[in-house]
Design a protein around this motif. Structure first.
Motif, mmCIF file in Angstrom:
data_model
loop_
_atom_site.group_PDB
_atom_site.id
_atom_site.type_symbol
_atom_site.label_atom_id
_atom_site.label_comp_id
_atom_site.label_asym_id
_atom_site.label_seq_id
_atom_site.Cartn_x
_atom_site.Cartn_y
_atom_site.Cartn_z
ATOM 1 N N PRO A 205 -2.986 5.231 -18.213
ATOM 2 C CA PRO A 205 -3.966 4.141 -18.274
ATOM 3 C C PRO A 205 -3.537 2.963 -17.404
ATOM 4 N N MET A 206 -4.526 2.287 -16.822
ATOM 5 C CA MET A 206 -4.218 1.204 -15.899
ATOM 6 C C MET A 206 -3.424 0.096 -16.581
ATOM 7 N N GLU A 207 -3.748 -0.194 -17.841
ATOM 8 C CA GLU A 207 -3.000 -1.232 -18.554
ATOM 9 C C GLU A 207 -1.518 -0.882 -18.634
ATOM 10 N N THR A 208 -1.221 0.398 -18.916
ATOM 11 C CA THR A 208 0.172 0.847 -18.994
ATOM 12 C C THR A 208 0.848 0.730 -17.638
ATOM 13 N N HIS A 209 0.132 1.131 -16.593
ATOM 14 C CA HIS A 209 0.669 1.042 -15.227
ATOM 15 C C HIS A 209 0.996 -0.408 -14.882
ATOM 16 N N MET A 210 0.103 -1.319 -15.237
ATOM 17 C CA MET A 210 0.305 -2.743 -14.923
ATOM 18 C C MET A 210 1.526 -3.290 -15.644
ATOM 19 N N GLU A 211 1.669 -2.943 -16.926
ATOM 20 C CA GLU A 211 2.779 -3.470 -17.724
ATOM 21 C C GLU A 211 4.111 -2.839 -17.341
ATOM 22 N N ARG A 212 4.072 -1.543 -17.002
ATOM 23 C CA ARG A 212 5.309 -0.805 -16.741
ATOM 24 C C ARG A 212 5.867 -1.091 -15.353
ATOM 25 N N ASP A 213 4.984 -1.195 -14.363
ATOM 26 C CA ASP A 213 5.432 -1.242 -12.972
ATOM 27 C C ASP A 213 5.349 -2.628 -12.328
ATOM 28 N N TYR A 214 4.793 -3.610 -13.051
ATOM 29 C CA TYR A 214 4.642 -4.936 -12.457
ATOM 30 C C TYR A 214 5.050 -6.009 -13.457
ATOM 31 N N GLY A 215 5.709 -7.036 -12.944
ATOM 32 C CA GLY A 215 5.966 -8.200 -13.779
ATOM 33 C C GLY A 215 4.665 -8.912 -14.078
ATOM 34 N N ASP A 216 3.828 -9.025 -13.054
ATOM 35 C CA ASP A 216 2.516 -9.659 -13.201
ATOM 36 C C ASP A 216 1.591 -9.024 -12.175
ATOM 37 N N PHE A 217 0.661 -8.203 -12.625
ATOM 38 C CA PHE A 217 -0.222 -7.484 -11.702
ATOM 39 C C PHE A 217 -1.135 -8.427 -10.933
ATOM 40 N N PHE A 218 -1.314 -9.648 -11.432
ATOM 41 C CA PHE A 218 -2.155 -10.609 -10.701
ATOM 42 C C PHE A 218 -1.554 -10.913 -9.331
ATOM 43 N N ASP A 219 -0.238 -10.751 -9.181
ATOM 44 C CA ASP A 219 0.388 -10.937 -7.870
ATOM 45 C C ASP A 219 -0.221 -9.995 -6.833
ATOM 46 N N VAL A 220 -0.628 -8.799 -7.289
ATOM 47 C CA VAL A 220 -1.287 -7.845 -6.397
ATOM 48 C C VAL A 220 -2.763 -8.200 -6.235
ATOM 49 N N VAL A 221 -3.425 -8.490 -7.353
ATOM 50 C CA VAL A 221 -4.864 -8.762 -7.331
ATOM 51 C C VAL A 221 -5.208 -9.942 -6.419
ATOM 52 N N GLU A 222 -4.379 -10.980 -6.430
ATOM 53 C CA GLU A 222 -4.706 -12.145 -5.625
ATOM 54 C C GLU A 222 -4.548 -11.892 -4.126
ATOM 55 N N THR A 223 -4.008 -10.738 -3.743
ATOM 56 C CA THR A 223 -3.945 -10.380 -2.318
ATOM 57 C C THR A 223 -5.209 -9.657 -1.864
ATOM 58 N N TRP A 224 -6.052 -9.245 -2.788
ATOM 59 C CA TRP A 224 -7.212 -8.431 -2.419
ATOM 60 C C TRP A 224 -8.234 -9.162 -1.550
ATOM 61 N N PRO A 225 -8.569 -10.439 -1.807
ATOM 62 C CA PRO A 225 -9.540 -11.097 -0.920
ATOM 63 C C PRO A 225 -9.104 -11.077 0.543
ATOM 64 N N ALA A 226 -7.824 -11.355 0.809
ATOM 65 C CA ALA A 226 -7.344 -11.332 2.192
ATOM 66 C C ALA A 226 -7.343 -9.911 2.746
ATOM 67 N N THR A 227 -7.106 -8.924 1.897
ATOM 68 C CA THR A 227 -7.089 -7.530 2.341
ATOM 69 C C THR A 227 -8.495 -7.062 2.715
#
Length: 474
Positions: A205-227
């Protein structure tokens, strides 16, 4: 063919595009071969609405398109589909990098060179969105959009309906999984609204992936507009597109590789110029990329609108039921809960306890240190009650008075908690409460429970001031 003569006979803004084709069916340079006066004016004429938003205001025949707009994988896919695969293409879009809408038409042209494909590109610019143009759809796309609209319209179970809609979108994309993220860029937070996985796939599940592999998944999400880079969406179809993503966003690219993502579609969910979140589909049918793009360009408008309405209703619900200072339930919520006990035909708890807690010393705190200090005292008091009665419903009944309804704990357990809190209240270093407790063991009379607990609270307050007369209100 004399391409310049050809486009000179077309009145709307039109250019000829060439696409270099390789033996493995991939493509190389995409160039603007020739343009008519209207198209060149859209690049060079400073009075043209488009000109100021182009990268370079000088048109040079046979130049790579990246001289005029940032590299756009969606545009490249459309060019390849039309010039190489010989499929006409039409869309009506509003890329973020522009202040206008673009009605885009592309038609394939014959080519004598097997390694080069050509197509026309005609565009019309509109400053305001034209809803009629957005409804100019093929039958299959219309059916998909209509199905989404009917499911979302008037739904009473928002989350269940969103699961159904996203499941439909996953099937349209023939994707491994489809997910909707909600984002709050002010609070720098994100969350998963729904995730749908293809039958038979065992995916974390995405929630598990976010918690297990990232300190804060928002660090990735906030790069999406520029991407996304000012386009309407991001579509990754193959390794070549992945290389573009890697150059733009190595952090996200690395995580996608770990998750065995070969292709993806990422669309922002926007409503009234506010970014509410994203929808993405992973490992989708890349042969159907442009059809998927057209479906999502329209269904995301419907989904974003429904999310905005849901969030508004949720905010209004919170404003109507939550005490904005302390974060516990407010008096309105308390009255509704009491009314439920009295009038509802639903099955009631077999037993419940009612506790009234009146905060001692609020007036003195306000008088001596100001209302800011008094507000903090109320917040701290609410936090203590929430911690002590962790399985109960905490209400701020008004002013410095709180009420707790606990339908889970036993009479003995609640009485022990009340007595400990009462003993703690006699220490001048602690926050102090006057407390009244009543346990209903089967009568189901909430009014009697409240009345008795309230009376006992006032008796306890008199006891407290008898012990500590210097703390009595003045």
């Amino acid at each position: 063919m004399d391409f310049q003569e050809f486009v000179n006979n077309i009145e709307p803004m039109t250019c000829i595009i060439s696409v270099e084709k390789f033996s493995d069916n991939s493509y190389g340079n995409i160039r603007l071969v020739a343009g008519n006066k209207a198209y060149i004016d859209s690049i060079e004429n400073p009075e043209n609405v488009a000109s100021a938003q182009m990268l370079h205001n000088k048109f040079i025949p046979n130049s790579p398109y990246e001289k005029y707009i940032p590299k756009d994988l969606n545009f490249e896919t459309a060019c390849y589909q039309c010039a190489i695969q010989k499929k006409p293409y039409h869309t009506y879009i509003h890329p973020d990098r522009y202040s206008f809408w673009i009605d885009m038409y592309m038609l394939p042209l014959a080519s004598d060179d097997p390694n080069i494909g050509y197509c026309t590109y005609t565009q019309e610019i509109t400053i305001e969105k034209n809803d009629q143009r957005m409804t100019n759809l093929s039958a299959d796309i219309s059916a998909a959009v209509l199905q989404t609209s009917l499911k979302l319209k008037g739904t009473k179970d928002f989350r269940n309906t969103m699961d159904e809609v996203i499941s439909d979108i996953r099937e349209i994309c023939a994707a491994d999984r489809c997910c909707v993220f909600l984002t709050d860029f002010k609070a720098k937070k994100c969350s998963v609204l729904t995730q749908v996985v293809a039958p038979g796939l065992q995916i974390v599940p995405m929630e598990t992936h976010m918690e297990r592999d990232y300190g804060d998944f928002f660090d990735v999400v906030e790069t999406w507009p520029a991407t996304i880079a000012g386009s309407t969406c991001l579509i990754i179809k193959n390794s070549s597109d992945m290389d573009v993503l890697k150059a733009r966003n190595p952090l996200w690219h690395e995580s996608l590789m770990k998750a065995e993502v070969d292709s993806l579609v990422l669309f922002p969910l926007e409503y009234n110029d506010e970014l509410l979140g994203y929808i993405w589909a992973v490992n989708f049918d890349t042969e159907n990329a442009m059809n998927i793009k057209e479906v999502l360009e329209l269904t995301t408008h419907l989904i974003a609108s429904e999310i905005a309405n849901y969030q508004l209703v949720d905010k209004l619900r919170i404003m109507g039921t939550v005490d904005m200072l302390t974060g516990v339930n407010n008096r309105n919520a308390m009255n509704n809960r009491v009314d439920w006990f009295i009038r509802s035909s639903d099955k009631k708890p077999e037993t419940f306890g009612v506790i009234f807690a009146d905060l001692n010393g609020l007036k003195q705190k306000n008088d001596k240190e100001g209302h800011g200090a008094g507000d903090q005292l109320l917040k701290d008091a609410a936090a203590i009650l929430t911690d002590v009665f962790y399985d109960g419903e905490i209400y701020r009944a008004g002013g410095d008075e709180f009420m707790i309804i606990d339908c889970e704990a036993s009479e003995e357990d609640l009485e022990q908690r009340v007595e400990k809190l009462r003993a703690d209240s006699e220490d001048p270093a602690n926050i102090s409460f006057a407390l009244g407790f009543y346990f209903d063991s089967g009568e189901g009379d909430i009014r009697k429970a409240m009345r008795t607990a309230d009376e006992r609270m006032y008796i306890d307050k008199e006891r407290y001031y008898t012990l500590f007369p210097e703390r009595r209100r003045k």
